[in-house]
Design a protein around this motif. Sequence first.
Motif, PDB file in Angstrom:
ATOM      1  N   ARG A  96      30.708  89.227  31.400  1.00  0.00           N
ATOM      2  CA  ARG A  96      29.955  90.235  32.134  1.00  0.00           C
ATOM      3  C   ARG A  96      30.882  91.378  32.581  1.00  0.00           C
ATOM      4  O   ARG A  96      30.492  92.543  32.565  1.00  0.00           O
ATOM      5  CB  ARG A  96      29.282  89.596  33.340  1.00  0.00           C
ATOM      6  CG  ARG A  96      28.391  90.530  34.124  1.00  0.00           C
ATOM      7  CD  ARG A  96      27.594  89.789  35.168  1.00  0.00           C
ATOM      8  NE  ARG A  96      26.679  88.828  34.573  1.00  0.00           N
ATOM      9  CZ  ARG A  96      25.884  88.031  35.278  1.00  0.00           C
ATOM     10  NH1 ARG A  96      25.920  88.088  36.611  1.00  0.00           N
ATOM     11  NH2 ARG A  96      25.086  87.182  34.680  1.00  0.00           N
ATOM     12  N   ALA A  97      32.105  91.052  32.946  1.00  0.00           N
ATOM     13  CA  ALA A  97      33.049  92.101  33.351  1.00  0.00           C
ATOM     14  C   ALA A  97      33.356  93.033  32.189  1.00  0.00           C
ATOM     15  O   ALA A  97      33.461  94.252  32.359  1.00  0.00           O
ATOM     16  CB  ALA A  97      34.335  91.454  33.876  1.00  0.00           C
ATOM     17  N   ARG A  98      33.528  92.470  30.989  1.00  0.00           N
ATOM     18  CA  ARG A  98      33.778  93.326  29.834  1.00  0.00           C
ATOM     19  C   ARG A  98      32.592  94.241  29.543  1.00  0.00           C
ATOM     20  O   ARG A  98      32.754  95.397  29.151  1.00  0.00           O
ATOM     21  CB  ARG A  98      34.094  92.452  28.611  1.00  0.00           C
ATOM     22  CG  ARG A  98      35.507  91.865  28.627  1.00  0.00           C
ATOM     23  CD  ARG A  98      35.856  91.260  27.273  1.00  0.00           C
ATOM     24  NE  ARG A  98      35.006  90.105  26.966  1.00  0.00           N
ATOM     25  CZ  ARG A  98      35.334  88.850  27.272  1.00  0.00           C
ATOM     26  NH1 ARG A  98      36.483  88.594  27.899  1.00  0.00           N
ATOM     27  NH2 ARG A  98      34.526  87.865  26.951  1.00  0.00           N
ATOM     28  N   LEU A  99      31.381  93.714  29.729  1.00  0.00           N
ATOM     29  CA  LEU A  99      30.191  94.553  29.528  1.00  0.00           C
ATOM     30  C   LEU A  99      30.168  95.700  30.529  1.00  0.00           C
ATOM     31  O   LEU A  99      29.865  96.854  30.176  1.00  0.00           O
ATOM     32  CB  LEU A  99      28.923  93.702  29.650  1.00  0.00           C
ATOM     33  CG  LEU A  99      28.654  92.701  28.532  1.00  0.00           C
ATOM     34  CD1 LEU A  99      27.417  91.857  28.859  1.00  0.00           C
ATOM     35  CD2 LEU A  99      28.433  93.418  27.201  1.00  0.00           C
ATOM     36  N   TYR A 100      30.455  95.394  31.801  1.00  0.00           N
ATOM     37  CA  TYR A 100      30.483  96.451  32.817  1.00  0.00           C
ATOM     38  C   TYR A 100      31.557  97.490  32.494  1.00  0.00           C
ATOM     39  O   TYR A 100      31.356  98.704  32.637  1.00  0.00           O
ATOM     40  CB  TYR A 100      30.739  95.850  34.193  1.00  0.00           C
ATOM     41  CG  TYR A 100      29.560  95.098  34.775  1.00  0.00           C
ATOM     42  CD1 TYR A 100      28.270  95.374  34.344  1.00  0.00           C
ATOM     43  CD2 TYR A 100      29.748  94.108  35.742  1.00  0.00           C
ATOM     44  CE1 TYR A 100      27.200  94.677  34.869  1.00  0.00           C
ATOM     45  CE2 TYR A 100      28.682  93.414  36.269  1.00  0.00           C
ATOM     46  CZ  TYR A 100      27.395  93.700  35.829  1.00  0.00           C
ATOM     47  OH  TYR A 100      26.333  93.026  36.353  1.00  0.00           O
ATOM     48  N   ALA A 101      32.734  97.015  32.067  1.00  0.00           N
ATOM     49  CA  ALA A 101      33.829  97.940  31.766  1.00  0.00           C
ATOM     50  C   ALA A 101      33.491  98.821  30.567  1.00  0.00           C
ATOM     51  O   ALA A 101      33.795 100.016  30.546  1.00  0.00           O
ATOM     52  CB  ALA A 101      35.116  97.143  31.509  1.00  0.00           C
ATOM     53  N   PRO A 124      32.691 103.751  43.883  1.00  0.00           N
ATOM     54  CA  PRO A 124      33.983 103.894  43.197  1.00  0.00           C
ATOM     55  C   PRO A 124      33.918 104.995  42.140  1.00  0.00           C
ATOM     56  O   PRO A 124      32.953 105.092  41.384  1.00  0.00           O
ATOM     57  CB  PRO A 124      34.210 102.524  42.580  1.00  0.00           C
ATOM     58  CG  PRO A 124      32.840 101.977  42.370  1.00  0.00           C
ATOM     59  CD  PRO A 124      31.996 102.499  43.493  1.00  0.00           C
ATOM     60  N   SER A 125      34.973 105.811  42.083  1.00  0.00           N
ATOM     61  CA  SER A 125      35.036 106.879  41.086  1.00  0.00           C
ATOM     62  C   SER A 125      35.888 106.508  39.892  1.00  0.00           C
ATOM     63  O   SER A 125      35.842 107.181  38.862  1.00  0.00           O
ATOM     64  CB  SER A 125      35.592 108.165  41.732  1.00  0.00           C
ATOM     65  OG  SER A 125      36.884 107.922  42.291  1.00  0.00           O
ATOM     66  N   ASN A 126      36.682 105.450  40.008  1.00  0.00           N
ATOM     67  CA  ASN A 126      37.503 104.997  38.889  1.00  0.00           C
ATOM     68  C   ASN A 126      37.771 103.507  39.054  1.00  0.00           C
ATOM     69  O   ASN A 126      37.303 102.866  40.004  1.00  0.00           O
ATOM     70  CB  ASN A 126      38.808 105.801  38.814  1.00  0.00           C
ATOM     71  CG  ASN A 126      39.524 105.873  40.151  1.00  0.00           C
ATOM     72  OD1 ASN A 126      39.651 104.863  40.843  1.00  0.00           O
ATOM     73  ND2 ASN A 126      39.969 107.072  40.529  1.00  0.00           N
ATOM     74  N   GLU A 127      38.560 102.979  38.104  1.00  0.00           N
ATOM     75  CA  GLU A 127      38.838 101.551  38.122  1.00  0.00           C
ATOM     76  C   GLU A 127      39.680 101.161  39.343  1.00  0.00           C
ATOM     77  O   GLU A 127      39.499 100.094  39.927  1.00  0.00           O
ATOM     78  CB  GLU A 127      39.594 101.156  36.842  1.00  0.00           C
ATOM     79  CG  GLU A 127      38.860 101.474  35.556  1.00  0.00           C
ATOM     80  CD  GLU A 127      37.578 100.663  35.426  1.00  0.00           C
ATOM     81  OE1 GLU A 127      37.481  99.590  36.053  1.00  0.00           O
ATOM     82  OE2 GLU A 127      36.670 101.105  34.696  1.00  0.00           O
ATOM     83  N   THR A 137      29.792 101.181  39.668  1.00  0.00           N
ATOM     84  CA  THR A 137      28.932 100.976  40.839  1.00  0.00           C
ATOM     85  C   THR A 137      28.133  99.683  40.697  1.00  0.00           C
ATOM     86  O   THR A 137      27.952  98.929  41.660  1.00  0.00           O
ATOM     87  CB  THR A 137      27.994 102.168  41.015  1.00  0.00           C
ATOM     88  OG1 THR A 137      28.771 103.362  41.129  1.00  0.00           O
ATOM     89  CG2 THR A 137      27.133 102.007  42.246  1.00  0.00           C
ATOM     90  N   HIS A 138      27.639  99.415  39.489  1.00  0.00           N
ATOM     91  CA  HIS A 138      26.878  98.183  39.258  1.00  0.00           C
ATOM     92  C   HIS A 138      27.763  96.960  39.481  1.00  0.00           C
ATOM     93  O   HIS A 138      27.326  95.962  40.071  1.00  0.00           O
ATOM     94  CB  HIS A 138      26.315  98.184  37.837  1.00  0.00           C
ATOM     95  CG  HIS A 138      25.245  97.180  37.612  1.00  0.00           C
ATOM     96  ND1 HIS A 138      23.914  97.482  37.577  1.00  0.00           N
ATOM     97  CD2 HIS A 138      25.318  95.837  37.449  1.00  0.00           C
ATOM     98  CE1 HIS A 138      23.200  96.395  37.381  1.00  0.00           C
ATOM     99  NE2 HIS A 138      24.035  95.373  37.288  1.00  0.00           N
ATOM    100  N   ALA A 139      28.998  97.033  39.008  1.00  0.00           N
ATOM    101  CA  ALA A 139      29.906  95.903  39.202  1.00  0.00           C
ATOM    102  C   ALA A 139      30.209  95.692  40.678  1.00  0.00           C
ATOM    103  O   ALA A 139      30.230  94.551  41.175  1.00  0.00           O
ATOM    104  CB  ALA A 139      31.197  96.149  38.422  1.00  0.00           C
ATOM    105  N   LEU A 140      30.464  96.802  41.396  1.00  0.00           N
ATOM    106  CA  LEU A 140      30.737  96.682  42.827  1.00  0.00           C
ATOM    107  C   LEU A 140      29.521  96.134  43.578  1.00  0.00           C
ATOM    108  O   LEU A 140      29.668  95.334  44.514  1.00  0.00           O
ATOM    109  CB  LEU A 140      31.142  98.043  43.390  1.00  0.00           C
ATOM    110  CG  LEU A 140      31.511  98.071  44.885  1.00  0.00           C
ATOM    111  CD1 LEU A 140      32.661  97.099  45.178  1.00  0.00           C
ATOM    112  CD2 LEU A 140      31.867  99.483  45.320  1.00  0.00           C
TER     113      LEU A 140
END
Length: 403
Positions: free
Chosen positions: A312-317, A377-380, A323-326
């Motif tokens: 799921r993290a790879r999909l978000y990245a 968040p604006s970046n990683e 924002t969705h991940a956070l």
Amino acid sequence: MIADTTERGTPARAEVTTPTLRAAVKRWRFWLILAAVAIVGLLVVAVASGTGGGSRAPYSITNAAPEGSKALAEVLRQQGVDVVQADTMQEARAALDAAPTATLAFADPGGYLNDARLDEAAELADRVVLFLPGFDELRAFAPEIASAGAPRDTDGVEAECSLPAAERAGSIIGGGRAYRAPAGGDAELCFRASDDAYYLVHDDTPNASVTVLGAADVLSNEGITGAGNAALALGLLGEDATLVWYVPTASDVEADGPADITSLTPDWVTPVLVLVVFTFIAAAVWRGRRLGALVVENLPVTVRSRETMEGRARLYARAGARTHALDSLRIGTITRLSKILGLPRNATVDEVIASVAAVLPGRPLGDIQSILVAATPSNEADLVAYSDRLLELEGAVTRAVRP
């Protein structure tokens, strides 16, 4: 054929056979029996309703419902009157021509007859009784009589006329429609419904002797026993030896619309279409896939949580959905904070934020709200920083509640 392996490691051959008709019937035996029972039940209901109910139309002498007139027809037959039901004008004309003297009882509540057909019906008999006629029927049968709308008096309406059938009835229970005739004319007016409107109007026209009856209860199975309703109905309809009861049906409707598609196509089109359909069905049965018994195969159903998290993290990245991940991390943090603080399961985010601020008096409310809700968040790097702040906040609340 399917390859299998024995204990010695040598391949064995297992034959796969197509299920036979007997096996298929045995497998579906319960549903076939259930379908057969349902079909038999539907047939029984259809036969019972088709043979015992009769017509459901108003004024029909085969309708035993409250709005029907079957009771009146049976009493007339017991008194020796030959009551003939006519569903079409052709049947009515044949019945009237066969009787030396006959009365025509007519009603067209469905409005099946047009003006030309109503003019034909007006010339069928020398004596006519109209049941609650409308404007078109009055124009064809009795032009001097007009509709007067809804009656005012309905219970115990006196005859107040010299018509023999009305005098014998005395009084009736009305309801239905009222009618009026020109003042000073020869029409007989009975059973006053309002100032100048009556339930019964009798007039002699050039075509026939016409009686207009607007009291619906006089004809219905439900109301014929009230007051003198039965006496009036029997007196009006039982004077002649034959009574032709004509209520038009859809069979009297003349087709005057545009030609349909069947009349515009050649005769060979329909058989060819039927042949094509049957050919398609036969080809589908012949070439269709034959399904055998289901094969049970063990599948890996256990998936490690770490694999799910990383996937799921790879999909978000890949999608850049920081924002969705956070938000996913916030949802987990808020859920755990709610449990730590002892809040109910239906507690809102605002209630969780207020409780956190209460146990952490040194932390500003705006900072807590920013971490749990508002920050974007604006970046990683921001995403990692906010993740660390969520962990730090959860640890601070845990230490404050459970030192």
